[in-house]
Design an enzyme around this catalytic site. Structure first.
Site, PDB file in Angstrom:
ATOM      1  N   ASP A  53     116.231 116.479 -18.962  1.00 57.47           N
ATOM      2  CA  ASP A  53     115.413 115.444 -18.320  1.00 57.47           C
ATOM      3  C   ASP A  53     114.165 115.269 -19.205  1.00 57.47           C
ATOM      4  O   ASP A  53     113.883 116.130 -20.054  1.00 57.47           O
ATOM      5  CB  ASP A  53     115.051 115.985 -16.924  1.00 57.47           C
ATOM      6  N   ASP A  78     113.440 118.766 -13.634  1.00 56.27           N
ATOM      7  CA  ASP A  78     112.415 119.195 -12.671  1.00 56.27           C
ATOM      8  C   ASP A  78     112.388 118.387 -11.388  1.00 56.27           C
ATOM      9  O   ASP A  78     111.646 118.715 -10.474  1.00 56.27           O
ATOM     10  CB  ASP A  78     111.025 119.060 -13.308  1.00 56.27           C
ATOM     11  N   ASP A 107     110.502 113.596 -18.177  1.00 55.99           N
ATOM     12  CA  ASP A 107     109.183 113.838 -17.564  1.00 55.99           C
ATOM     13  C   ASP A 107     109.176 115.133 -16.764  1.00 55.99           C
ATOM     14  O   ASP A 107     110.036 115.359 -15.913  1.00 55.99           O
ATOM     15  CB  ASP A 107     108.806 112.669 -16.652  1.00 55.99           C
TER      16      ASP A 107
HETATM   17  O1  LIG Z   1     113.973 111.413 -15.054  1.00 48.60           O
HETATM   18  P1  LIG Z   1     112.645 111.606 -15.715  1.00 48.60           P
HETATM   19  O2  LIG Z   1     112.698 111.531 -17.202  1.00 48.60           O
HETATM   20  O3  LIG Z   1     111.952 112.849 -15.234  1.00 48.60           O
HETATM   21  O4  LIG Z   1     111.775 110.362 -15.224  1.00 48.60           O
HETATM   22  C1  LIG Z   1     111.322 110.300 -13.884  1.00 48.60           C
HETATM   23  C2  LIG Z   1     110.119 109.414 -13.799  1.00 48.60           C
HETATM   24  O5  LIG Z   1     109.217 109.880 -14.803  1.00 48.60           O
HETATM   25  C3  LIG Z   1     108.010 109.147 -14.976  1.00 48.60           C
HETATM   26  O6  LIG Z   1     107.174 109.384 -13.862  1.00 48.60           O
HETATM   27  C4  LIG Z   1     106.817 110.730 -13.687  1.00 48.60           C
HETATM   28  O7  LIG Z   1     106.043 111.170 -14.822  1.00 48.60           O
HETATM   29  C5  LIG Z   1     104.789 110.468 -15.008  1.00 48.60           C
HETATM   30  C6  LIG Z   1     104.161 110.974 -16.293  1.00 48.60           C
HETATM   31  O8  LIG Z   1     103.966 112.346 -16.280  1.00 48.60           O
HETATM   32  C7  LIG Z   1     103.901 110.682 -13.768  1.00 48.60           C
HETATM   33  O9  LIG Z   1     102.673 109.986 -13.918  1.00 48.60           O
HETATM   34  C8  LIG Z   1     104.645 110.192 -12.514  1.00 48.60           C
HETATM   35  O10 LIG Z   1     103.890 110.473 -11.361  1.00 48.60           O
HETATM   36  C9  LIG Z   1     106.011 110.880 -12.407  1.00 48.60           C
HETATM   37  O11 LIG Z   1     106.762 110.326 -11.332  1.00 48.60           O
HETATM   38  C10 LIG Z   1     108.316 107.693 -15.181  1.00 48.60           C
HETATM   39  O12 LIG Z   1     107.111 106.955 -15.274  1.00 48.60           O
HETATM   40  C11 LIG Z   1     109.183 107.161 -14.046  1.00 48.60           C
HETATM   41  O13 LIG Z   1     109.467 105.819 -14.280  1.00 48.60           O
HETATM   42  C12 LIG Z   1     110.468 107.970 -14.058  1.00 48.60           C
HETATM   43  O14 LIG Z   1     111.355 107.502 -13.060  1.00 48.60           O
END
Ligand SMILES: O=P(O)(O)OC[C@H]1O[C@H](O[C@H]2O[C@H](CO)[C@@H](O)[C@H](O)[C@H]2O)[C@H](O)[C@@H](O)[C@@H]1O
Length: 378
Positions: free
Chosen positions: A127, A321, A129
């Site tokens: 993954d 995560d 983020d």
């Molecule tokens: O599947 P992932 O790669 O984990 O993506 C999931 C979401 O990640 C991002 O949002 C998350 O991370 C951001 C930066 O650290 C944070 O600000 C936010 O609160 C988290 O939800 C991304 O912007 C989303 O579009 C993804 O769906």
């Protein structure tokens, strides 16, 4: 999250830990680092976490939305100053270390994992983020470190490696920047195969095979993105991202008193589209097509495309995560064919088998895999 005191970790009632793969070998029971039958002196006070499929926002009653939103990211840790070092409070440490009995550290279990992996082909799924990059307030600034990039490049030089992200494929490709990887953006709805020619000077994500099971939803997703952008404009801190096959509505920077407003706003829009559904990530509401496709399906698809499905000599490892990663953990667990590793610094219920505390531990784990592979091929 509900904690219960338990007699021993065996009370987890976890059939996957004792199920067998096709050759009669157990991926889970052989790796469980603690006795599943005998209780330790610590066991009577062990906190265990009930294992049930995490609830999705769209399954929850309206009253549950707010609770779900509040619990969608680890609470800020209570920190105390100790010799100028910030350490977690005793309460947090106790709960976390108890939880580790159920979700052992993949670093501390490394030898067991690699013992099991010897003579097997490993496939790595990551993954983005919260796994490769730390969670930050601004999604546009969620960069991975140079060292993390080197670690991912390292594992990809030995094992097929895929990034499976909720972000659009292009965005996650720009952030990771390694063209030798497989990319599955929009929660697996946009899959890219690596350049066949590793010497290619094409540094964009274009020109290779794609799999896009939600192609026909692109216009409706775009329409919903524009409506959500317009309708949340007056909610301070709200941010809407268009990921082509899904839309993210962030409320991390929205004052808690406006969370009901943003949730209602998103629900009102999505209610007009029976072909769309809402799911929930870390301080983010996600609008997705109603298709039977998720990160778990993407893992299955990639394994199949790589010719690695239904094979006892393959060990998929998925590190993530978020709630959306649970679909992938579930696939590996149900099929008894790989290891899910949850990245979490606070106790969480999960279908993963192991855990890592944060992206720096993920990096250490990936680097250890590379060192192990290098040494074992000497
Ligand atoms: O599947 P992932 O790669 O984990 O993506 C999931 C979401 O990640 C991002 O949002 C998350 O991370 C951001 C930066 O650290 C944070 O600000 C936010 O609160 C988290 O939800 C991304 O912007 C989303 O579009 C993804 O769906």
């Amino acid at each position: 999250m509900e904690f219960k005191s338990a007699k021993s970790p065996s009370s987890l009632n976890n059939p996957a830990r004792s199920s067998l793969n096709k050759s009669g070998q157990s991926l889970y029971s052989s790796l469980f680092p603690y006795s599943q039958t005998g209780g330790s002196s610590f066991s009577s006070t062990v906190l265990t976490v009930p294992r049930k499929k995490p609830e999705k926002l769209d399954d929850a009653l309206p009253n549950g939305w707010l609770e779900s939103m509040k619990s969608s990211s680890p609470p800020k840790r209570k920190l105390v100053k100790d010799h100028n070092v910030e350490v977690a409070s005793d309460d947090h440490d106790y709960a976390y270390h108890s939880w580790l009995l159920s979700y052992p550290s993949a670093l501390r279990s490394f030898d067991k994992i690699t013992d099991f992996a010897s003579n097997k082909k490993i496939a790595i799924f990551l993954d983005y983020d919260g796994t490769l990059s730390p969670i930050v307030d601004d999604p546009d600034r969620a960069y991975m470190s140079t060292d993390m990039r080197s670690a991912v490049r390292g594992v990809a030089s030995y094992f097929p490696t895929a990034i499976i992200s909720g972000r659009s494929r292009d965005k996650v490709f720009d952030l990771v920047g390694l063209k030798e990887l497989y990319y599955a953006g929009s929660h697996g709805m946009d899959i890219l195969f690596p350049h066949k020619d590793p010497k290619s000077t094409d540094h964009t994500s274009k020109g290779v095979t794609l799999f896009q099971p939600a192609k026909e939803f692109v216009p409706v997703i775009d329409e919903v993105f524009r409506t959500l952008e317009k309708n949340t404009r007056d909610i301070k801190g709200a941010k809407v991202e268009n990921h082509k096959f899904c839309v993210s509505v962030h409320y991390r920077n929205v004052s808690e008193k406006s969370w009901v407003t943003i949730a209602e706003c998103v629900h009102r829009v999505v209610d007009d589209y029976p072909q769309l559904r809402l799911t929930h990530g870390r301080k983010v509401l996600e609008v997705r097509p109603v298709i039977d496709w998720d990160k778990g399906k993407a893992v299955e698809f990639l394994l199949k495309s790589l010719g690695l499905e239904n094979s006892d000599d393959v060990l998929p490892i998925y590190i993530g995560d978020d709630r959306t990663d649970e679909d992938a953990f579930t696939v590996l667990r149900q099929k008894n064919r790989g290891y899910g590793i949850l990245v979490a610094s606070t106790p969480k219920e999960s279908q993963a088998l192991f855990s890592l505390k944060d992206p720096s531990e993920v990096k250490e784990f990936l680097e250890s895999l590379v060192r192990w592979k290098e040494q074992s091929s000497l």
